[in-house]
Design an enzyme around this catalytic site. Structure first.
Site, PDB file in Angstrom:
ATOM      1  N   ASN A   1     -26.405  -4.238  -9.802  1.00 59.08           N
ATOM      2  CA  ASN A   1     -25.090  -4.662  -9.338  1.00 59.08           C
ATOM      3  C   ASN A   1     -24.955  -4.222  -7.884  1.00 59.08           C
ATOM      4  OD1 ASN A   1     -24.363  -5.591 -11.915  1.00 59.08           O
ATOM      5  ND2 ASN A   1     -23.709  -3.554 -12.522  1.00 59.08           N
TER       6      ASN A   1
ATOM      7  N   ASP B   1     -27.435   5.811 -19.726  1.00 59.86           N
ATOM      8  CA  ASP B   1     -26.095   5.531 -19.225  1.00 59.86           C
ATOM      9  C   ASP B   1     -25.087   6.206 -20.141  1.00 59.86           C
ATOM     10  OD1 ASP B   1     -23.522   3.994 -18.791  1.00 59.86           O
ATOM     11  OD2 ASP B   1     -24.801   2.967 -17.339  1.00 59.86           O
ATOM     12  N   ILE B   2     -24.058   6.826 -19.564  1.00 61.11           N
ATOM     13  CA  ILE B   2     -23.057   7.513 -20.396  1.00 61.11           C
ATOM     14  C   ILE B   2     -22.078   6.541 -21.041  1.00 61.11           C
ATOM     15  CG2 ILE B   2     -23.237   9.705 -19.162  1.00 61.11           C
ATOM     16  CD1 ILE B   2     -20.553   8.973 -17.795  1.00 61.11           C
TER      17      ILE B   2
ATOM     18  N   HIS C   1     -30.181  -1.125 -14.039  1.00 55.25           N
ATOM     19  CA  HIS C   1     -29.820  -0.970 -15.446  1.00 55.25           C
ATOM     20  C   HIS C   1     -30.917  -1.633 -16.266  1.00 55.25           C
ATOM     21  CE1 HIS C   1     -25.449  -0.081 -14.737  1.00 55.25           C
ATOM     22  NE2 HIS C   1     -25.734  -0.693 -13.595  1.00 55.25           N
TER      23      HIS C   1
ATOM     24  N   GLY D   1     -19.317  -5.176  -9.975  1.00 56.47           N
ATOM     25  CA  GLY D   1     -19.311  -4.141 -11.000  1.00 56.47           C
ATOM     26  C   GLY D   1     -20.016  -2.855 -10.619  1.00 56.47           C
ATOM     27  N   GLN D   2     -20.476  -2.723  -9.368  1.00 56.88           N
ATOM     28  CA  GLN D   2     -21.111  -1.470  -8.966  1.00 56.88           C
ATOM     29  C   GLN D   2     -20.029  -0.406  -8.835  1.00 56.88           C
ATOM     30  OE1 GLN D   2     -23.336  -1.532  -5.268  1.00 56.88           O
ATOM     31  NE2 GLN D   2     -24.290   0.439  -5.704  1.00 56.88           N
TER      32      GLN D   2
ATOM     33  N   HIS E   1     -29.337   1.506  -8.095  1.00 57.81           N
ATOM     34  CA  HIS E   1     -29.805   1.792  -9.449  1.00 57.81           C
ATOM     35  C   HIS E   1     -30.004   0.501 -10.227  1.00 57.81           C
ATOM     36  CE1 HIS E   1     -25.386   1.793  -9.683  1.00 57.81           C
ATOM     37  NE2 HIS E   1     -25.484   1.468 -10.962  1.00 57.81           N
TER      38      HIS E   1
END
Length: 119
Positions: free
Chosen positions: A92, A35-36, A107, A98-99, A105
């Site tokens: 999410n 994750d960035i 997390h 919070g998506q 995907h």
């Protein structure tokens, strides 16, 4: 259309190699990358290569790929040495949850205490 690459989807662009990502694992059906904007010392996203807007639509249309995403999340946790200390897998669904990228995907979070509820 679900399952088809979406031209405006960041994760579809990562799958197609148009946007760089720090890959952790790759299979025929999934990609895992860092994750960035990590929320834990280890924060890896596991995505299906096919486009589905969220986890529920993925599970309904392609349950074997949904299972692949979960299996790969476990493999990421093992590779990152999280399996002995605990980790969280989060999906999410919807902006209110919070998506921010509407491509299913998971997390994979770990490397620090993850008490529930978060925050």
């Amino acid at each position: 259309m679900a399952g088809e690459p979406q031209g405006d989807c960041l994760f579809c662009k990562i799958v197609q190699g148009e946007v760089p990502a720090t890959l952790v694992r790759a299979t025929e059906t999934t990609l895992a990358f860092r994750d960035i904007n990590p929320q834990a010392p280890t924060h890896v996203l596991v995505i299906p290569r096919l486009h589905y807007p969220d986890a529920a639509s993925l599970a309904a249309a392609a349950p074997s790929v949904a299972a692949d995403v979960l299996r790969e999340a476990g493999e990421v946790a093992a590779d990152e040495k999280l399996d002995g200390q605990g980790y969280r897998i989060v999906f999410n669904t919807g902006a209110g949850a919070g998506q921010t990228v509407f491509h299913a995907h998971a997390h994979v979070l770990g490397g620090r205490g993850l008490n529930w509820p978060p925050g």
